[in-house]
Scaffold this motif. Sequence first.
Motif, PDB file in Angstrom:
ATOM      1  N   ASP A  27       0.807  -1.224  -0.068  1.00  0.00           N
ATOM      2  CA  ASP A  27      -0.086   0.165   0.001  1.00  0.00           C
ATOM      3  C   ASP A  27       0.855   1.259  -0.027  1.00  0.00           C
ATOM      4  O   ASP A  27       0.342   2.411   0.132  1.00  0.00           O
ATOM      5  CB  ASP A  27      -0.871   0.072   1.249  1.00  0.00           C
ATOM      6  N   LYS A  28       2.122   1.352   0.072  1.00  0.00           N
ATOM      7  CA  LYS A  28       3.112   2.518  -0.043  1.00  0.00           C
ATOM      8  C   LYS A  28       2.968   3.078  -1.218  1.00  0.00           C
ATOM      9  O   LYS A  28       2.707   2.674  -2.435  1.00  0.00           O
ATOM     10  CB  LYS A  28       4.416   1.875   0.187  1.00  0.00           C
ATOM     11  N   PRO A  29       2.851   4.386  -1.309  1.00  0.00           N
ATOM     12  CA  PRO A  29       3.090   4.986  -2.497  1.00  0.00           C
ATOM     13  C   PRO A  29       4.051   4.920  -3.186  1.00  0.00           C
ATOM     14  O   PRO A  29       5.147   4.435  -2.845  1.00  0.00           O
ATOM     15  CB  PRO A  29       2.917   6.571  -2.089  1.00  0.00           C
ATOM     16  N   ALA A  30       4.018   5.016  -4.608  1.00  0.00           N
ATOM     17  CA  ALA A  30       4.838   4.617  -5.528  1.00  0.00           C
ATOM     18  C   ALA A  30       6.211   5.756  -5.446  1.00  0.00           C
ATOM     19  O   ALA A  30       7.148   5.211  -5.739  1.00  0.00           O
ATOM     20  CB  ALA A  30       4.355   4.870  -6.910  1.00  0.00           C
ATOM     21  N   ASP A  31       5.886   6.840  -4.931  1.00  0.00           N
ATOM     22  CA  ASP A  31       7.235   7.689  -4.866  1.00  0.00           C
ATOM     23  C   ASP A  31       7.764   7.355  -3.586  1.00  0.00           C
ATOM     24  O   ASP A  31       8.944   8.267  -3.258  1.00  0.00           O
ATOM     25  CB  ASP A  31       6.537   9.099  -5.001  1.00  0.00           C
ATOM     26  N   ASP A  32       7.420   6.913  -2.654  1.00  0.00           N
ATOM     27  CA  ASP A  32       8.031   6.400  -1.427  1.00  0.00           C
ATOM     28  C   ASP A  32       9.183   5.346  -1.521  1.00  0.00           C
ATOM     29  O   ASP A  32       9.000   4.182  -1.487  1.00  0.00           O
ATOM     30  CB  ASP A  32       7.046   5.996  -0.302  1.00  0.00           C
ATOM     31  N   THR A  33      10.336   5.818  -1.654  1.00  0.00           N
ATOM     32  CA  THR A  33      11.465   4.876  -1.978  1.00  0.00           C
ATOM     33  C   THR A  33      12.188   4.330  -0.762  1.00  0.00           C
ATOM     34  O   THR A  33      12.859   3.398  -0.873  1.00  0.00           O
ATOM     35  CB  THR A  33      12.427   5.743  -2.812  1.00  0.00           C
ATOM     36  N   GLY A  34      11.913   4.986   0.347  1.00  0.00           N
ATOM     37  CA  GLY A  34      12.492   4.634   1.658  1.00  0.00           C
ATOM     38  C   GLY A  34      13.945   4.733   1.625  1.00  0.00           C
ATOM     39  O   GLY A  34      14.699   3.964   2.546  1.00  0.00           O
ATOM     40  N   ASP A  35      14.506   5.602   0.818  1.00  0.00           N
ATOM     41  CA  ASP A  35      15.897   5.919   0.594  1.00  0.00           C
ATOM     42  C   ASP A  35      16.392   6.956   1.771  1.00  0.00           C
ATOM     43  O   ASP A  35      17.440   7.099   1.949  1.00  0.00           O
ATOM     44  CB  ASP A  35      16.436   6.358  -0.789  1.00  0.00           C
ATOM     45  N   GLU A  36      15.460   7.497   2.559  1.00  0.00           N
ATOM     46  CA  GLU A  36      15.987   8.398   3.708  1.00  0.00           C
ATOM     47  C   GLU A  36      16.789   7.772   4.624  1.00  0.00           C
ATOM     48  O   GLU A  36      16.445   6.498   5.154  1.00  0.00           O
ATOM     49  CB  GLU A  36      14.629   8.763   4.394  1.00  0.00           C
ATOM     50  N   PRO A  37      18.210   8.089   4.785  1.00  0.00           N
ATOM     51  CA  PRO A  37      18.989   7.568   5.829  1.00  0.00           C
ATOM     52  C   PRO A  37      18.250   7.431   7.272  1.00  0.00           C
ATOM     53  O   PRO A  37      17.689   8.628   7.660  1.00  0.00           O
ATOM     54  CB  PRO A  37      20.356   8.312   5.851  1.00  0.00           C
ATOM     55  N   ARG A  38      18.613   6.387   7.964  1.00  0.00           N
ATOM     56  CA  ARG A  38      18.085   6.210   9.231  1.00  0.00           C
ATOM     57  C   ARG A  38      19.098   5.911  10.367  1.00  0.00           C
ATOM     58  O   ARG A  38      20.227   5.161   9.961  1.00  0.00           O
ATOM     59  CB  ARG A  38      16.946   5.045   9.383  1.00  0.00           C
ATOM     60  N   GLY A  39      18.970   6.194  11.383  1.00  0.00           N
ATOM     61  CA  GLY A  39      20.051   5.892  12.383  1.00  0.00           C
ATOM     62  C   GLY A  39      19.740   4.426  12.878  1.00  0.00           C
ATOM     63  O   GLY A  39      18.715   3.818  12.822  1.00  0.00           O
ATOM     64  N   SER A  40      20.899   3.841  13.000  1.00  0.00           N
ATOM     65  CA  SER A  40      21.228   2.411  13.279  1.00  0.00           C
ATOM     66  C   SER A  40      20.653   2.094  14.592  1.00  0.00           C
ATOM     67  O   SER A  40      20.339   0.860  14.877  1.00  0.00           O
ATOM     68  CB  SER A  40      22.532   1.882  12.923  1.00  0.00           C
ATOM     69  N   VAL A  41      20.545   2.856  15.389  1.00  0.00           N
ATOM     70  CA  VAL A  41      19.957   2.642  16.903  1.00  0.00           C
ATOM     71  C   VAL A  41      18.667   3.185  16.935  1.00  0.00           C
ATOM     72  O   VAL A  41      17.809   2.285  17.595  1.00  0.00           O
ATOM     73  CB  VAL A  41      20.875   3.300  17.965  1.00  0.00           C
ATOM     74  N   THR A  42      18.169   4.314  16.674  1.00  0.00           N
ATOM     75  CA  THR A  42      16.907   4.856  17.124  1.00  0.00           C
ATOM     76  C   THR A  42      16.040   4.575  15.606  1.00  0.00           C
ATOM     77  O   THR A  42      14.793   4.904  16.060  1.00  0.00           O
ATOM     78  CB  THR A  42      17.027   6.414  17.097  1.00  0.00           C
ATOM     79  N   ASN A  43      16.691   4.284  14.457  1.00  0.00           N
ATOM     80  CA  ASN A  43      15.881   4.274  13.302  1.00  0.00           C
ATOM     81  C   ASN A  43      15.074   5.653  12.811  1.00  0.00           C
ATOM     82  O   ASN A  43      14.034   5.656  12.115  1.00  0.00           O
ATOM     83  CB  ASN A  43      14.619   3.360  13.406  1.00  0.00           C
ATOM     84  N   LEU A  44      15.522   6.751  13.486  1.00  0.00           N
ATOM     85  CA  LEU A  44      15.152   8.007  13.323  1.00  0.00           C
ATOM     86  C   LEU A  44      15.753   8.807  12.127  1.00  0.00           C
ATOM     87  O   LEU A  44      17.032   8.043  11.809  1.00  0.00           O
ATOM     88  CB  LEU A  44      15.187   9.002  14.531  1.00  0.00           C
ATOM     89  N   PRO A  45      15.365   9.714  11.517  1.00  0.00           N
ATOM     90  CA  PRO A  45      15.836  10.147  10.377  1.00  0.00           C
ATOM     91  C   PRO A  45      17.398  10.783  10.522  1.00  0.00           C
ATOM     92  O   PRO A  45      17.645  11.298  11.681  1.00  0.00           O
ATOM     93  CB  PRO A  45      15.183  11.258   9.809  1.00  0.00           C
ATOM     94  N   LEU A  46      18.414  10.468   9.556  1.00  0.00           N
ATOM     95  CA  LEU A  46      19.694  11.116   9.799  1.00  0.00           C
ATOM     96  C   LEU A  46      19.771  12.070   8.305  1.00  0.00           C
ATOM     97  O   LEU A  46      19.533  11.666   7.478  1.00  0.00           O
ATOM     98  CB  LEU A  46      20.828  10.214   9.641  1.00  0.00           C
ATOM     99  N   PRO A  47      20.477  13.335   8.648  1.00  0.00           N
ATOM    100  CA  PRO A  47      20.649  14.018   9.964  1.00  0.00           C
ATOM    101  C   PRO A  47      19.235  14.384  10.393  1.00  0.00           C
ATOM    102  O   PRO A  47      18.083  14.438   9.750  1.00  0.00           O
ATOM    103  CB  PRO A  47      21.402  15.104   9.304  1.00  0.00           C
ATOM    104  N   ARG A  48      19.221  14.898  11.673  1.00  0.00           N
ATOM    105  CA  ARG A  48      17.807  15.500  12.286  1.00  0.00           C
ATOM    106  C   ARG A  48      18.578  16.474  13.432  1.00  0.00           C
ATOM    107  O   ARG A  48      19.649  16.485  13.599  1.00  0.00           O
ATOM    108  CB  ARG A  48      17.052  14.411  12.781  1.00  0.00           C
TER     109      ARG A  48
END
Length: 178
Positions: A27-48
């Motif tokens: 169900d993900k939108p076609a433009d959601d590539t999931g390429d946003e870097p995420r922290g290996s510990v928190t899974n929050l976006p990097l940078p933030r």
Amino acid sequence: MRVSMVRTAAMALGLVAILAGAAGAQDKPADDTGDEPRGSVTNLPLPRYVSLKTNEGNARRGPGLTHRIDWVFSRAGMPLRVTAEYENWRRIEDSEGAGGWVHYSLLSGTRSILVTAPMLDLRATPLPDGIVVLRAEAGVIGRVQECSIDWCWLSIGGEKGWAPKSGFWGVDPEETFE
């Protein structure tokens, strides 16, 4: 018998969760590539952006207490940018690019800004000719609560108003949030 029923129910719930996850992935939108870097510990976006919780925070050369202190941040509320994570340590930098590794307990998720313009006008409306409600000098720290593409709603010294992103550090140019 009871253990067997519980185990079977848990397996069935697990299968439902797996199937729901697979359906959600489709169900993900076609433009959601999931390429946003995420922290290996928190899974929050990097940078933030985060802020310093305390009046003193040591920035170390590496992620651990045995590493040399390169920098000491000394203003609570100072906006910092997290660029990497390692266990309980976050690699941060300030508005000038200075930084190092700090323990996560010294950081807050509260968003703040640092005025970089010689004089920043907070306005009643997000318009260049809006009524000025506060003028803040370079170096003043405030809180950011909302951002559109060009303007952010800030709180400085108990006053609130809109300011153009070009006058402070602590929000990316393309970043928007409510």
